[in-house]
Motif scaffolding. Structure first.
Motif, mmCIF file in Angstrom:
data_model
loop_
_atom_site.group_PDB
_atom_site.id
_atom_site.type_symbol
_atom_site.label_atom_id
_atom_site.label_comp_id
_atom_site.label_asym_id
_atom_site.label_seq_id
_atom_site.Cartn_x
_atom_site.Cartn_y
_atom_site.Cartn_z
ATOM 1 N N GLY A 1 52.281 43.742 -6.222
ATOM 2 C CA GLY A 1 51.653 45.132 -6.391
ATOM 3 C C GLY A 1 50.282 44.869 -6.642
ATOM 4 O O GLY A 1 49.357 45.779 -6.163
ATOM 5 N N GLY A 2 49.926 44.396 -7.483
ATOM 6 C CA GLY A 2 48.521 44.544 -8.161
ATOM 7 C C GLY A 2 47.424 43.717 -7.347
ATOM 8 O O GLY A 2 46.303 44.060 -7.408
ATOM 9 N N ILE A 3 47.835 42.813 -6.577
ATOM 10 C CA ILE A 3 46.794 42.028 -5.604
ATOM 11 C C ILE A 3 46.725 42.808 -4.295
ATOM 12 O O ILE A 3 45.878 43.248 -3.789
ATOM 13 N N SER A 4 48.099 43.292 -3.817
ATOM 14 C CA SER A 4 47.777 43.897 -2.690
ATOM 15 C C SER A 4 47.550 45.415 -2.533
ATOM 16 O O SER A 4 46.757 45.694 -1.718
ATOM 17 N N GLY A 5 47.678 45.744 -3.691
ATOM 18 C CA GLY A 5 46.992 47.291 -3.916
ATOM 19 C C GLY A 5 45.585 47.463 -3.668
ATOM 20 O O GLY A 5 44.927 48.168 -2.830
ATOM 21 N N PRO A 6 44.735 46.664 -4.430
ATOM 22 C CA PRO A 6 43.117 46.468 -4.626
ATOM 23 C C PRO A 6 42.801 46.197 -2.982
ATOM 24 O O PRO A 6 41.715 46.987 -2.529
ATOM 25 N N LEU A 7 43.379 45.264 -2.465
ATOM 26 C CA LEU A 7 42.966 44.867 -1.088
ATOM 27 C C LEU A 7 43.235 45.807 -0.238
ATOM 28 O O LEU A 7 42.148 46.183 0.594
ATOM 29 N N GLY B 1 62.930 44.783 -14.018
ATOM 30 C CA GLY B 1 61.761 44.342 -14.860
ATOM 31 C C GLY B 1 60.635 44.291 -13.481
ATOM 32 O O GLY B 1 59.731 44.700 -13.333
ATOM 33 N N LEU B 2 60.974 43.366 -12.247
ATOM 34 C CA LEU B 2 60.292 43.718 -11.340
ATOM 35 C C LEU B 2 60.083 44.706 -10.624
ATOM 36 O O LEU B 2 58.888 45.137 -10.170
ATOM 37 N N ALA B 3 60.856 45.513 -10.526
ATOM 38 C CA ALA B 3 60.729 46.936 -9.861
ATOM 39 C C ALA B 3 59.616 47.861 -10.534
ATOM 40 O O ALA B 3 58.752 48.311 -10.181
ATOM 41 N N LEU B 4 59.677 47.859 -11.978
ATOM 42 C CA LEU B 4 58.856 48.569 -12.786
ATOM 43 C C LEU B 4 57.567 48.032 -12.629
ATOM 44 O O LEU B 4 56.792 48.731 -12.579
ATOM 45 N N PHE B 5 57.223 46.943 -12.705
ATOM 46 C CA PHE B 5 55.978 46.066 -12.425
ATOM 47 C C PHE B 5 55.365 46.392 -11.303
ATOM 48 O O PHE B 5 54.129 46.720 -10.966
ATOM 49 N N ILE B 6 56.156 46.107 -10.035
ATOM 50 C CA ILE B 6 55.581 46.243 -8.921
ATOM 51 C C ILE B 6 55.069 47.705 -8.711
ATOM 52 O O ILE B 6 53.961 47.957 -7.998
ATOM 53 N N GLY B 7 56.009 48.567 -8.975
ATOM 54 C CA GLY B 7 55.958 49.886 -8.825
ATOM 55 C C GLY B 7 54.426 50.426 -9.611
ATOM 56 O O GLY B 7 53.403 50.962 -8.766
ATOM 57 N N GLN B 8 54.266 50.160 -10.576
ATOM 58 C CA GLN B 8 52.846 50.557 -11.414
ATOM 59 C C GLN B 8 51.595 49.722 -10.988
ATOM 60 O O GLN B 8 50.530 50.283 -10.903
ATOM 61 N N ALA B 9 52.129 48.704 -10.690
ATOM 62 C CA ALA B 9 50.761 47.738 -10.512
ATOM 63 C C ALA B 9 50.077 48.099 -8.856
ATOM 64 O O ALA B 9 48.915 47.995 -9.203
ATOM 65 N N PHE B 10 50.878 48.458 -8.167
ATOM 66 C CA PHE B 10 50.163 48.724 -6.926
ATOM 67 C C PHE B 10 49.554 49.930 -6.972
ATOM 68 O O PHE B 10 48.412 49.936 -6.413
ATOM 69 N N LEU B 11 50.133 50.968 -7.225
ATOM 70 C CA LEU B 11 49.274 52.261 -7.666
ATOM 71 C C LEU B 11 48.036 52.178 -8.484
ATOM 72 O O LEU B 11 46.841 52.520 -8.150
ATOM 73 N N TYR B 12 48.347 51.499 -9.617
ATOM 74 C CA TYR B 12 47.257 51.569 -10.632
ATOM 75 C C TYR B 12 46.031 50.835 -10.347
ATOM 76 O O TYR B 12 44.970 51.288 -10.506
ATOM 77 N N ASN B 13 46.449 49.438 -9.922
ATOM 78 C CA ASN B 13 45.291 48.587 -9.523
ATOM 79 C C ASN B 13 44.559 49.114 -8.474
ATOM 80 O O ASN B 13 43.347 48.915 -7.998
ATOM 81 N N ALA C 1 52.896 55.878 -3.680
ATOM 82 C CA ALA C 1 53.829 56.848 -3.928
ATOM 83 C C ALA C 1 55.438 56.358 -3.783
ATOM 84 O O ALA C 1 56.128 56.602 -4.577
ATOM 85 N N VAL C 2 55.409 56.008 -2.620
ATOM 86 C CA VAL C 2 56.837 55.334 -2.444
ATOM 87 C C VAL C 2 57.238 54.206 -3.180
ATOM 88 O O VAL C 2 58.426 54.396 -3.614
ATOM 89 N N VAL C 3 56.746 53.348 -3.504
ATOM 90 C CA VAL C 3 56.677 52.265 -4.332
ATOM 91 C C VAL C 3 57.119 52.986 -5.782
ATOM 92 O O VAL C 3 57.834 52.246 -6.393
ATOM 93 N N MET C 4 56.334 53.829 -6.397
ATOM 94 C CA MET C 4 56.404 54.164 -7.782
ATOM 95 C C MET C 4 57.987 54.937 -7.640
ATOM 96 O O MET C 4 58.513 54.861 -8.514
#
Length: 490
Positions: free
Chosen positions: A421-427, A283-295, A449-452
Motif C-alpha cells: 500500500g505504501g509504495i503503490s499509493g504515492p506512485l 495484520g496485513l489488511a490493517l497495514f495495507i489499508g492505512q498505508a495506501f491512503l496515508y502515504n 477509500a475502498v482499500v480502507m
C-alpha cells in the motif's frame, strides 16, 4: 521447539508486576523517549510533502518533477520496509534498547545527508537510508512500548504515541512555512535547512532515550532474569517513592519460562502464518489499508494543492499544519475509547467511517466544489477518523503475537503491508497528479477509500478484543509452551 541455545527454566511474575504499576514518571520517560520516533517520522514524511512543490521549481538546486517526488516517496517507504525487517529481526535477537539506539543513529546521519542533496539520484539514496532508520524504529519502539506500559492503558497510550506522528508533521510544516519563505532564505537553501529540524529533534530524543531501560520481558526470556528483576525492582521503588504508597501484590499466575538466547527466523514466520493465520490476515489488511491512503495523500498533498488549487509553494505548509493537527486530535480524543468501548468496534468504525468521508472528498474534488480551504477541511475530517485506526494497526500487531516474535511481527506486517500500500499509493497519486486531470485523481481517492473500507470489514470479521488484557494472555510466549512441553516429557 529445539535448535536454540537454552539457558534454564524459571518462574517469573515480571509481567504481572509491570501491569499493576500506577502511572508514574517512569512511564512518562517511556512515552517521551520512545514515542519521539513518531514525531521524527512525521517530520520526515511531511517535510518532503511540504518542500516538494519548492523542489520542482527552477532555482531550487535540485529540480524534480511531481512524478519524481512520488518516486522519492516510494524509495523512502522501500527503505522503511527493508529497515523494519532487518532491524526487527535484530531487535528480537539482541534486545529492544540496543536497536532503538542504533536505528535512531541511522536516521540522524541520513536526514542530515539529505540536506546536501544535489541531484535526484543522491536524494533517492539518502531517502532510502532515512526510511531504513525509521522502519527499524517502528519494530524496536512499538515492541518496547507495549512491554513497558500497563495493560489497562496500553491501547490509549500506544494510539496517542503513534498519533504524535502528526505533531511532527505540524512542527515540520510550521518550520517549512518559515524556511520556504524566500524573503527569509534563498530558494535553494530553505528546503535544505528544513531537513535539519528532524536532526535537531532526533538528538533530543537520543538524550532522553538513554534513560529508558531494556524490556524486562525480553530480558527474562533471554537468560537475563536477574537483570530483569533488578530493573523491575528499581521501577517499583521509584513508583513507591513517588506515590508514597506501597504497591499492591501482582495478580494472576506466575509464568514458567524455558529461557532461550535465540529463536530462528523460520520459527518466527511459522508462528505468524501457521499458528496464527487469521491474525496474520488481520495484520496485513490493517497495514495495507492505512498505508495506501496515508502515504498516497501525505507525500503528494503539496503538489496536489499547487497543481489543482494554485496554492503557492511557500503557503502549502499552512494547509499541512491544519491537516496534521486534525490527525493528532483523532488519536488524542478517541484513543481512550479503544480501551473502554473496545478494539474491534473502534477500529472497524474508524476504517469504514474514514472511507465514507474520503468518497465525499473525491466527489467534492472532481466537481470542483469549493476552494483549497474546503478541500483541506473535508480532508481533515476524513483523517481525524482514520488516524486513530491507522495507529491501532501498529497496536494490534504488537499485541496479538507471542513476545519472542513481537518486534519482527511488527516489522513483517509493516513491511509487507506498506510495500503493497505504501509504495503503490504515492506512485499512483504522483503519476495521476502529474497528469493534471481531476477525473484521474478522483479514482485514486476512491481506490484509497475502498482499500480502507475493506480493512475495516476484515477487522469486523477477525478482530480481537485485546483491551485491558495482559500481553501473555493474548498470545502465550513460545518459551512458556517450551516449559510446558518439557514438563510433559520429563
Amino acid at each position: 521447539m529445539s535448535g536454540s541455545a537454552q539457558t534454564g527454566t524459571i518462574i517469573t511474575r515480571v509481567p504481572a508486576r509491570m501491569d499493576r504499576l500506577p502511572w508514574s514518571r517512569f512511564h512518562w520517560r517511556v512515552v517521551v523517549g520512545l514515542g519521539g520516533v513518531w514525531v521524527l517520522d512525521g517530520l520526515e514524511v511531511t517535510m518532503v510533502g511540504n518542500v516538494s512543490a519548492r523542489m520542482t521549481e527552477k532555482g531550487s538546486g535540485i529540480h524534480l518533477d511531481p512524478a519524481q517526488i512520488g518516486v522519492a516517496a516510494a524509495i523512502y517507504i522501500t527503505g522503511a520496509c527493508l529497515g523494519a525487517l532487518f532491524f526487527g529481526h535484530l531487535t528480537d535477537r539482541f534486545g529492544r534498547r540496543n536497536l532503538f539506539m542504533l536505528t535512531l543513529a541511522v536516521y540522524l546521519v541520513s536526514t542530515v545527508a539529505t540536506a546536501f542533496a544535489f541531484a535526484p539520484w543522491y536524494f533517492f539514496v539518502t531517502r532510502f537510508f532515512t526510511g531504513a532508520g525509521i522502519g527499524g524504529e517502528y519494530a524496536a519502539i512499538n515492541s518496547a512500548i507495549d512491554e513497558l506500559i500497563p495493560a489497562r492503558v496500553r491501547g490509549r497510550v500506544d494510539i496517542v504515541i503513534n498519533g504524535t506522528y502528526w505533531l511532527g508533521s505540524a512542527a515540520g510544516a510550521a518550520g517549512a512555512l518559515v524556511l520556504l519563505d524566500t524573503s527569509n532564505f534563498p530558494a535553494n537553501l530553505g528546503w535544505r535547512l528544513a531537513f535539519g529540524i528532524g536532526a535537531i529533534f532526533g538528538i533530543f530524543v537520543l538524550l532522553v532515550r538513554r534513560n529508558v531501560p531494556e524490556s524486562p520481558r525480553w530480558l527474562f526470556i533471554h537468560g537475563r532474569d536477574k537483570e530483569a528483576e533488578r530493573i523491575v525492582s528499581d521501577i517499583e521503588r521509584d513508583v513507591e517513592s513517588e506515590t508514597g504508597q506501597p504497591l499492591p501484590e501482582p495478580g494472576g499466575q506466575p509464568l514458567k519460562i524455558r529461557q532461550r538466547q535465540t529463536i530462528s527466523f523460520f520459527e518466527i514466520a511459522k508462528v505468524a502464518f501457521v499458528l496464527y493465520p487469521r491474525r496474520a490476515v488481520l495484520g496485513l489488511a490493517l497495514f495495507i489499508g492505512q498505508a495506501f491512503l496515508y502515504n498516497g495523500v501525505t507525500f503528494n498533498l503539496g503538489t496536489l494543492l499547487s497543481e489543482f488549487y494554485g496554492v503557492p509553494s511557500a503557503k502549502v505548509p499552512l494547509f499541512f499544519i491544519l491537516w496534521a493537527l486534525s490527525n493528532f486530535l483523532g488519536p488524542l480524543l478517541l484513543g481512550r475509547l479503544f480501551d473502554t468501548v473496545g478494539r474491534k468496534p473502534m477500529i472497524t468504525a474508524s476504517y469504514i467511517g474514514s472511507a465514507v468521508v474520503v468518497v465525499a472528498l473525491a466527489l467534492l474534488f472532481v466537481t470542483k466544489t469549493g476552494d483549497a480551504w474546503t478541500f483541506i477541511a473535508v480532508l481533515a475530517v476524513a483523517f481525524f477518523v482514520a488516524s486513530a485506526g491507522a495507529s491501532a494497526a501498529y497496536l494490534t500487531v504488537s499485541e496479538i503475537f507471542p513476545m519472542e516474535t513481537r518486534a519482527l511481527a511488527i516489522a513483517l506486517f509493516y513491511a509487507i503491508g506498506t510495500a503493497i500500500g505504501g509504495i503503490s499509493g504515492p506512485l499512483l497519486f504522483g503519476q495521476l497528479i502529474n497528469s493534471g486531470q481531476r477525473d484521474l485523481v478522483f479514482w485514486s481517492f476512491v481506490l484509497g477509500a475502498v482499500v480502507m473500507a475493506a480493512a475495516g470489514l476484515v477487522e469486523l470479521w477477525l478482530g480481537i478484543a485485546a483491551e485491558r488484557r495482559p500481553l501473555e494472555e493474548l498470545a502465550l510466549p513460545l518459551t512458556v509452551a517450551d516449559a510446558e512441553e518439557q514438563d510433559a516429557t520429563s
